[in-house]
Design a protein around this motif. Sequence first.
Motif, PDB file in Angstrom:
ATOM      1  N   ASN A 214      33.665 -55.588  -5.790  1.00  0.00           N
ATOM      2  CA  ASN A 214      32.850 -54.969  -6.831  1.00  0.00           C
ATOM      3  C   ASN A 214      32.180 -56.042  -7.686  1.00  0.00           C
ATOM      4  O   ASN A 214      30.958 -56.024  -7.894  1.00  0.00           O
ATOM      5  N   LEU A 215      32.980 -57.010  -8.173  1.00  0.00           N
ATOM      6  CA  LEU A 215      32.400 -58.037  -9.040  1.00  0.00           C
ATOM      7  C   LEU A 215      31.669 -59.118  -8.263  1.00  0.00           C
ATOM      8  O   LEU A 215      30.770 -59.770  -8.798  1.00  0.00           O
ATOM      9  N   ALA A 216      32.033 -59.328  -7.004  1.00  0.00           N
ATOM     10  CA  ALA A 216      31.248 -60.244  -6.173  1.00  0.00           C
ATOM     11  C   ALA A 216      29.811 -59.738  -6.078  1.00  0.00           C
ATOM     12  O   ALA A 216      28.844 -60.507  -6.201  1.00  0.00           O
ATOM     13  N   ALA A 217      29.666 -58.424  -5.878  1.00  0.00           N
ATOM     14  CA  ALA A 217      28.332 -57.817  -5.798  1.00  0.00           C
ATOM     15  C   ALA A 217      27.546 -58.046  -7.088  1.00  0.00           C
ATOM     16  O   ALA A 217      26.375 -58.433  -7.070  1.00  0.00           O
ATOM     17  N   ILE A 218      28.208 -57.827  -8.227  1.00  0.00           N
ATOM     18  CA  ILE A 218      27.526 -57.922  -9.522  1.00  0.00           C
ATOM     19  C   ILE A 218      27.191 -59.372  -9.875  1.00  0.00           C
ATOM     20  O   ILE A 218      26.097 -59.686 -10.344  1.00  0.00           O
ATOM     21  N   GLY A 279      22.157 -49.278  -3.347  1.00  0.00           N
ATOM     22  CA  GLY A 279      20.755 -48.877  -3.379  1.00  0.00           C
ATOM     23  C   GLY A 279      19.975 -49.580  -4.479  1.00  0.00           C
ATOM     24  O   GLY A 279      18.853 -50.070  -4.254  1.00  0.00           O
ATOM     25  N   LEU A 280      20.566 -49.665  -5.673  1.00  0.00           N
ATOM     26  CA  LEU A 280      19.888 -50.315  -6.801  1.00  0.00           C
ATOM     27  C   LEU A 280      19.648 -51.799  -6.534  1.00  0.00           C
ATOM     28  O   LEU A 280      18.583 -52.339  -6.853  1.00  0.00           O
ATOM     29  N   MET A 281      20.632 -52.454  -5.924  1.00  0.00           N
ATOM     30  CA  MET A 281      20.486 -53.891  -5.663  1.00  0.00           C
ATOM     31  C   MET A 281      19.427 -54.178  -4.598  1.00  0.00           C
ATOM     32  O   MET A 281      18.710 -55.178  -4.677  1.00  0.00           O
ATOM     33  N   MET A 282      19.336 -53.304  -3.622  1.00  0.00           N
ATOM     34  CA  MET A 282      18.317 -53.492  -2.592  1.00  0.00           C
ATOM     35  C   MET A 282      16.902 -53.352  -3.170  1.00  0.00           C
ATOM     36  O   MET A 282      15.938 -53.899  -2.626  1.00  0.00           O
ATOM     37  N   LEU A 283      16.785 -52.615  -4.276  1.00  0.00           N
ATOM     38  CA  LEU A 283      15.479 -52.423  -4.919  1.00  0.00           C
ATOM     39  C   LEU A 283      15.042 -53.619  -5.772  1.00  0.00           C
ATOM     40  O   LEU A 283      13.870 -53.712  -6.155  1.00  0.00           O
ATOM     41  N   MET A 361      15.857 -62.843  -4.942  1.00  0.00           N
ATOM     42  CA  MET A 361      16.626 -62.356  -3.793  1.00  0.00           C
ATOM     43  C   MET A 361      18.112 -62.156  -4.084  1.00  0.00           C
ATOM     44  O   MET A 361      18.898 -61.920  -3.168  1.00  0.00           O
ATOM     45  N   VAL A 362      18.504 -62.257  -5.355  1.00  0.00           N
ATOM     46  CA  VAL A 362      19.930 -62.093  -5.669  1.00  0.00           C
ATOM     47  C   VAL A 362      20.414 -60.662  -5.413  1.00  0.00           C
ATOM     48  O   VAL A 362      21.576 -60.444  -5.072  1.00  0.00           O
ATOM     49  N   GLY A 363      19.529 -59.678  -5.554  1.00  0.00           N
ATOM     50  CA  GLY A 363      19.917 -58.278  -5.364  1.00  0.00           C
ATOM     51  C   GLY A 363      20.428 -57.964  -3.966  1.00  0.00           C
ATOM     52  O   GLY A 363      21.547 -57.461  -3.808  1.00  0.00           O
ATOM     53  N   PRO A 364      19.638 -58.240  -2.916  1.00  0.00           N
ATOM     54  CA  PRO A 364      20.123 -57.970  -1.554  1.00  0.00           C
ATOM     55  C   PRO A 364      21.406 -58.735  -1.215  1.00  0.00           C
ATOM     56  O   PRO A 364      22.241 -58.223  -0.464  1.00  0.00           O
ATOM     57  N   GLY A 365      21.554 -59.939  -1.776  1.00  0.00           N
ATOM     58  CA  GLY A 365      22.801 -60.682  -1.557  1.00  0.00           C
ATOM     59  C   GLY A 365      24.002 -59.933  -2.117  1.00  0.00           C
ATOM     60  O   GLY A 365      25.046 -59.808  -1.465  1.00  0.00           O
ATOM     61  N   GLY A 366      23.853 -59.379  -3.331  1.00  0.00           N
ATOM     62  CA  GLY A 366      24.927 -58.598  -3.929  1.00  0.00           C
ATOM     63  C   GLY A 366      25.173 -57.284  -3.213  1.00  0.00           C
ATOM     64  O   GLY A 366      26.305 -56.804  -3.132  1.00  0.00           O
ATOM     65  N   ALA A 367      24.115 -56.702  -2.657  1.00  0.00           N
ATOM     66  CA  ALA A 367      24.231 -55.404  -1.977  1.00  0.00           C
ATOM     67  C   ALA A 367      25.181 -55.470  -0.784  1.00  0.00           C
ATOM     68  O   ALA A 367      25.877 -54.497  -0.477  1.00  0.00           O
ATOM     69  N   ILE A 368      25.246 -56.626  -0.126  1.00  0.00           N
ATOM     70  CA  ILE A 368      26.160 -56.788   1.014  1.00  0.00           C
ATOM     71  C   ILE A 368      27.601 -56.598   0.561  1.00  0.00           C
ATOM     72  O   ILE A 368      28.401 -55.916   1.225  1.00  0.00           O
TER      73      ILE A 368
END
Length: 395
Positions: A214-218, A279-283, A361-368
């Motif tokens: 969870n926090l890795a994503a954020i 979904g939000l991170m991919m955006l 590009m930090v968003g898609p990285g967190g989305a994984i």
Amino acid sequence: MKQFKVQSFVLVLIAFVLGFSEFLIVGILDDLGAQFNTPVATVGYLVTIFAIVYAVSTPFITILISKYNLFAGLLVMMGVFTLGNILSFLATSFIFLAISRIVTALVSGVAISLGLTFAGYIAPMSKRGWLLSWVFSGFSIASVVGVPLGTFISTNFGWRMSFLTVILISLVTMAFIFLSLPRDLKVKESSIRGQISLFSDKRIRVGMLLPMFNLAAIYVFYTYLRPIITTQLQFSIGTLTILLAVFGISNIIGNLASGKLSEGPGLRAMPIVFTTQFGLMMLMPAVFKFSWLGAILLFLVILTMPLINSPIQLFFLQVAENDYPQSIVLASSLNSIFSNFGIALGSATGGVIVSHFGLGMVGPGGAIYALIAFLLVVGLNKMTHKWVQSRHSKA
């Protein structure tokens, strides 16, 4: 009732000052980089170092200290925490600052674990979810008040004054602990082997990965929140402080919602949360082209960050109370330990992404990582359902 309210306030204050110290670096990254002539991406690794030390040291120190009086243990941990921040205040080089952050990290996880153990001890069962959500909200309040305040102080009076503020609040917190918390709290004595038997439970082994991912994503993006706001979204320094406060409010809302979730569906609601997060991170790459849309998106993602806190904390405590009562303090520490493994993983991943692909590009990285958390919670919910069914059939 009045005593319970005072004690609850003290536990929230402990979380606040611990969170203030931990999150402060995010708000003063640029100032530290300028002071020590160090790239911002390198200064960002202070977050990673802190989180790794926090996560690795907490279980060992927690196991050792749980044999003794927990009131005295909490005071000692807060004393070392204050010393670590004094060393940060005095730092004359980046290496000196990194060492001071290691000292602070060594005891921060143990201190909040003990605080959460006190919460379980003083709160009646009907108030447990409420108190746990408020203790975790202490960290959110730190992001609302602490990070913007630390950033404002650093910008106007120098970063050392930010650490001095943490030191003063820490001393006040120690005084409140001494005056208000029960002094007779000890847990059932057990060998180290007896305490770590908690990890033999598959539910625990899967569950502790949830706060981590969870926090890795954020933290893939959160570590670089200040440069995202000022460079990527092109807001002014004045607006930065306001936005950090607004994002902190988002975090508080998420924590209080977390308390409500723990009283209702609990972990069963988490698949929806992680799907939303993904979904939000991919955006983010598309939305970051528009300043205010980007700010709204950040608000929503940060809102999802603490939703797992109370449900997973109650889950750990319930498993320990039912099957591993000798491991209560260790169980209390699992959320913070693995959250910090997640912070380390996320901030390190963010550093690589920012260095090679840029802030956008930090968003898609967190989305994984959000996707991994989704798969884990689906598996844990199935496991818990089977365990409940098997227990009912035996009964």
